[in-house]
Design an enzyme around this catalytic site. Structure first.
Site, PDB file in Angstrom:
ATOM      1  N   LYS A 242     -12.886  -1.943   6.400  1.00 15.57           N
ATOM      2  CA  LYS A 242     -12.150  -2.941   7.163  1.00 15.57           C
ATOM      3  C   LYS A 242     -12.595  -2.954   8.631  1.00 15.57           C
ATOM      4  O   LYS A 242     -12.901  -4.002   9.174  1.00 15.57           O
ATOM      5  CB  LYS A 242     -10.653  -2.687   7.055  1.00 15.57           C
ATOM      6  CG  LYS A 242     -10.159  -2.730   5.608  1.00 15.57           C
ATOM      7  CD  LYS A 242      -8.714  -2.329   5.469  1.00 15.57           C
ATOM      8  CE  LYS A 242      -8.294  -2.193   4.011  1.00 15.57           C
ATOM      9  NZ  LYS A 242      -8.399  -3.446   3.251  1.00 15.57           N
TER      10      LYS A 242
ATOM     11  N   TRP B 268       0.817  -1.212   0.000  1.00 13.04           N
ATOM     12  CA  TRP B 268       0.000   0.000   0.000  1.00 13.04           C
ATOM     13  C   TRP B 268       0.850   1.260   0.000  1.00 13.04           C
ATOM     14  O   TRP B 268       0.524   2.238  -0.688  1.00 13.04           O
ATOM     15  CB  TRP B 268      -0.988  -0.032   1.163  1.00 13.04           C
ATOM     16  CG  TRP B 268      -2.071  -1.028   0.889  1.00 13.04           C
ATOM     17  CD1 TRP B 268      -2.266  -2.220   1.498  1.00 13.04           C
ATOM     18  CD2 TRP B 268      -3.078  -0.933  -0.126  1.00 13.04           C
ATOM     19  NE1 TRP B 268      -3.333  -2.885   0.930  1.00 13.04           N
ATOM     20  CE2 TRP B 268      -3.844  -2.117  -0.065  1.00 13.04           C
ATOM     21  CE3 TRP B 268      -3.396   0.032  -1.076  1.00 13.04           C
ATOM     22  CZ2 TRP B 268      -4.922  -2.355  -0.925  1.00 13.04           C
ATOM     23  CZ3 TRP B 268      -4.465  -0.196  -1.932  1.00 13.04           C
ATOM     24  CH2 TRP B 268      -5.219  -1.388  -1.854  1.00 13.04           C
TER      25      TRP B 268
ATOM     26  N   ASP C 152      -1.802   6.397   6.502  1.00 14.82           N
ATOM     27  CA  ASP C 152      -2.892   5.599   5.950  1.00 14.82           C
ATOM     28  C   ASP C 152      -3.211   4.550   7.007  1.00 14.82           C
ATOM     29  O   ASP C 152      -2.476   3.582   7.180  1.00 14.82           O
ATOM     30  CB  ASP C 152      -2.436   4.953   4.637  1.00 14.82           C
ATOM     31  CG  ASP C 152      -3.463   3.974   4.068  1.00 14.82           C
ATOM     32  OD1 ASP C 152      -4.486   3.713   4.728  1.00 14.82           O
ATOM     33  OD2 ASP C 152      -3.215   3.453   2.965  1.00 14.82           O
TER      34      ASP C 152
END
Length: 369
Positions: free
Chosen positions: A200, A101, A176
């Site tokens: 999530k 990511w 993030d």
């Protein structure tokens, strides 16, 4: 209904109490005669939902008053562009690359920042470690430094956020936190901006949460669309365009559920952190004691949320997954870029689910011996 245990990395399991409440309100929210999905985002009914969700998240995560909480769209991938459009000011930005990511974030930023620099990377270890912040090469005058504080695919997590001021940098820290938001407290004194997709730990896909310090607003590049300009979004209380109303509603119910959680004297996110530590420890301890399974991540940075593991004999992978499904243990296949297995232990996963997974792993190993 006996629901399976869903170990999906996202969209992920939502607390059952939240789903039941949403189901009860589906046709008629609080006597309004409308489903939340049918409401005007500017009507008093939905505005009350949105304001309550924001207030509950601020309380839950102890977000200081100098931070704005924004409900946006586009997920974490879109924020990889939206952040540099708002914060880079056309100058250089720094990245610490610890997995898939942060790699994606760094690549996207090259479209908007004048220069993108890698301050540190875990590439040499196959992204199984996090480089010691003491060795990071932070650029002088960088507009910000970006980290992914939990790498969903690679399974590494910053258990403590870096203190950039202690490292001699005035750059705002951008995190993030998509895959561990609300799983533990956040030290906001070290953060300039945090963003995360809701799918999530907070609710359904479609909602993106941004928490941004007020002094970072108002610096968007001319190319930045108005709907993605943090200052515009903040000034319009996340209502500049039609927000993801259903996602905000479900996230709001999740925030209320989280506030009700208890572990001993701990409540809310502090209680969830204790549970998450216990769940992750149970699974890691079993894997480490087994010759049949292996986790490759350095113990000091193992993720509590996403636990990748491999069978010593990977020819048994398909049989393992088929057996897991038969035992009502779902979504355990690892990401295609790394293979193997992955168990995501988000807030909605109870310890009973982890215990059921360990029992199945033990049974499968014994039968395969």
């Amino acid at each position: 209904m006996n629901r399976p245990y869903n170990f999906s990395a996202g969209p992920a399991a939502i607390p059952e109490d939240v789903l039941k409440e949403a189901a009860a309100d589906m046709l008629d929210w609080h006597g309004s005669g409308m489903s939340v999905m049918e409401m005007s985002h500017r009507g008093k009914e939905f505005i009350s939902i949105c304001e309550q969700a924001e207030a509950d998240f601020r309380e839950l995560m102890a977000v200081p008053k100098e931070f704005k909480i924004l409900f946006m769209q586009g997920g974490g991938l879109a924020e990889n562009a939206i952040v540099p459009m708002n914060l880079s000011r056309g100058a250089a930005v720094d990245f610490v690359v610890t997995g898939s990511w942060s790699q994606k974030s760094r690549k996207e930023a090259t479209k908007y920042a004048a220069e993108v620099r890698t301050s540190a990377t875990g590439e040499d270890s196959g992204y199984t470690t996090i480089p010691d912040p003491a060795g990071w090469q932070i650029s002088r005058g960088a507009s910000y430094l970006h980290i992914c504080s939990n790498e969903t695919i690679n399974g590494v997590e910053f258990h403590v956020l870096p203190d950039l001021k202690a490292l001699g940098s005035d750059a705002p820290l951008v995190i993030d936190f998509s895959s561990h938001v609300a799983s533990r407290p956040v030290d906001w004194s070290r953060v300039g901006l945090a963003f995360g997709g809701a799918q999530k730990n907070l609710g359904p896909a479609g909602l993106t949460l941004v928490v941004v310090r007020e002094d970072l607003l108002g610096h968007a590049l001319p190319v930045c669309p108005s709907a993605f300009d943090y200052k515009v979004v903040a000034e319009n209380a996340s209502m500049f365009n039609t927000p993801p109303t259903w996602g905000i509603y479900i996230a709001g119910l999740t925030f209320q559920w989280l506030k009700q959680q208890r572990e001993g004297d701990a409540t809310g996110v502090a209680a969830m952190e204790l549970r998450n530590i216990a769940k992750a420890k149970a699974l890691y301890d079993y894997i480490d004691a087994s010759d049949f399974y292996v986790n490759k991540v350095a113990p000091n940075c193992r993720s509590r949320m996403n636990i990748p593991f491999f069978l010593a004999d990977e020819s048994r992978n398909d049989a393992f997954l088929a057996g897991a499904k038969a035992h009502q243990l779902l979504q355990l296949k690892g990401h295609k870029s790394v293979g193997g297995m992955r168990a995501s232990l988000y807030n909605a996963m109870p310890m009973a689910g982890v215990e059921a997974l360990i029992a199945y792993m033990r049974e499968f190993a014994q039968k395969s011996a």
